[in-house]
Design a protein around this motif. Structure first.
Motif, mmCIF file in Angstrom:
data_model
loop_
_atom_site.group_PDB
_atom_site.id
_atom_site.type_symbol
_atom_site.label_atom_id
_atom_site.label_comp_id
_atom_site.label_asym_id
_atom_site.label_seq_id
_atom_site.Cartn_x
_atom_site.Cartn_y
_atom_site.Cartn_z
ATOM 1 N N MET A 1 -8.125 -24.491 19.289
ATOM 2 C CA MET A 1 -9.224 -24.788 18.398
ATOM 3 C C MET A 1 -8.678 -25.537 17.199
ATOM 4 O O MET A 1 -7.663 -25.168 16.644
ATOM 5 N N SER A 2 -9.372 -26.565 16.790
ATOM 6 C CA SER A 2 -8.934 -27.401 15.690
ATOM 7 C C SER A 2 -9.618 -26.985 14.397
ATOM 8 O O SER A 2 -10.742 -26.518 14.391
ATOM 9 N N ALA A 3 -8.902 -27.194 13.305
ATOM 10 C CA ALA A 3 -9.491 -26.941 11.993
ATOM 11 C C ALA A 3 -10.363 -28.123 11.605
ATOM 12 O O ALA A 3 -10.217 -29.218 12.128
ATOM 13 N N LEU A 4 -11.254 -27.866 10.661
ATOM 14 C CA LEU A 4 -12.085 -28.953 10.157
ATOM 15 C C LEU A 4 -11.222 -29.979 9.443
ATOM 16 O O LEU A 4 -10.192 -29.642 8.873
ATOM 17 N N PRO A 5 -11.622 -31.240 9.467
ATOM 18 C CA PRO A 5 -10.887 -32.264 8.747
ATOM 19 C C PRO A 5 -10.816 -31.934 7.262
ATOM 20 O O PRO A 5 -11.575 -31.119 6.749
ATOM 21 N N GLN A 6 -9.906 -32.605 6.562
ATOM 22 C CA GLN A 6 -9.682 -32.343 5.142
ATOM 23 C C GLN A 6 -10.986 -32.465 4.342
ATOM 24 O O GLN A 6 -11.246 -31.673 3.467
ATOM 25 N N HIS A 7 -11.792 -33.472 4.613
ATOM 26 C CA HIS A 7 -13.071 -33.644 3.938
ATOM 27 C C HIS A 7 -14.136 -32.906 4.729
ATOM 28 O O HIS A 7 -14.238 -33.054 5.933
ATOM 29 N N GLN A 85 -11.976 -31.966 16.243
ATOM 30 C CA GLN A 85 -11.620 -31.643 14.862
ATOM 31 C C GLN A 85 -12.454 -30.490 14.298
ATOM 32 O O GLN A 85 -12.459 -30.250 13.096
ATOM 33 N N GLY A 86 -13.194 -29.808 15.155
ATOM 34 C CA GLY A 86 -14.022 -28.697 14.708
ATOM 35 C C GLY A 86 -15.396 -29.103 14.210
ATOM 36 O O GLY A 86 -16.167 -28.261 13.743
#
Length: 153
Positions: A1-7, A85-86
């Motif tokens: 599972m990917s984390a959300l992008p920085q923004h 990217q979530g």
């Protein structure tokens, strides 16, 4: 599972002006994409339609049809460049929240039986398989089954 992008993604109600950008994304991720007319008809019908933006760019969108106290997720899409990217999870969570605010007690959707990534996301968000809709989706060689899924809200 990917984390959300920085923004963090921003959500807003879909407008008719968004349809050209959405119709550029749609055929890049689906073999049988919705048309401009499909999206326009959905807006004309008053469906709950949202876009997800990153830095002012539309990167995802989703539409829900409310029927009494049930929300039917008609389309949920994330631009191919932004997948993994979530953001699909964030968009689905937003649409669940929108449905709850509209007093939905359940949400339903259909997903291609071959779309195991989407099925995995839906299951992770609490959706359960409720049945199969035989030959629901068109393919290049015929038809494909849909998995009917639902979650209590």
């Amino acid at each position: 599972m990917s984390a959300l992008p920085q923004h963090q993604p921003q959500f807003r109600v879909m407008s008719y002006e968004d349809l050209i950008a959405i119709c550029r994304i749609e055929p890049t991720i689906y073999s049988h994409p919705w048309t401009y007319g499909n999206f326009k008809d959905s807006l004309d019908s008053g469906y709950s339609a949202w876009v997800m933006e990153m830095s002012g760019e539309i990167v995802g969108y989703a539409l829900i049809m409310m029927v009494l106290d049930e929300a039917h997720l008609l389309n949920i899409s994330v631009s191919q460049h932004y997948q993994g990217q979530g953001l699909g999870r964030a968009l689905l969570a937003h649409m669940i929240a929108v449905s709850r605010r509209r007093l939905a007690t359940n949400m339903f959707l259909e997903v291609r039986a071959s779309n195991t990534k989407a099925i995995g996301l839906y299951e992770a968000m609490g959706f359960c398989e409720m049945g199969i809709r035989r030959h629901y989706y068109p393919t290049r060689q015929g038809r494909e089954d849909a998995v009917l899924m639902g979650v209590a809200l």
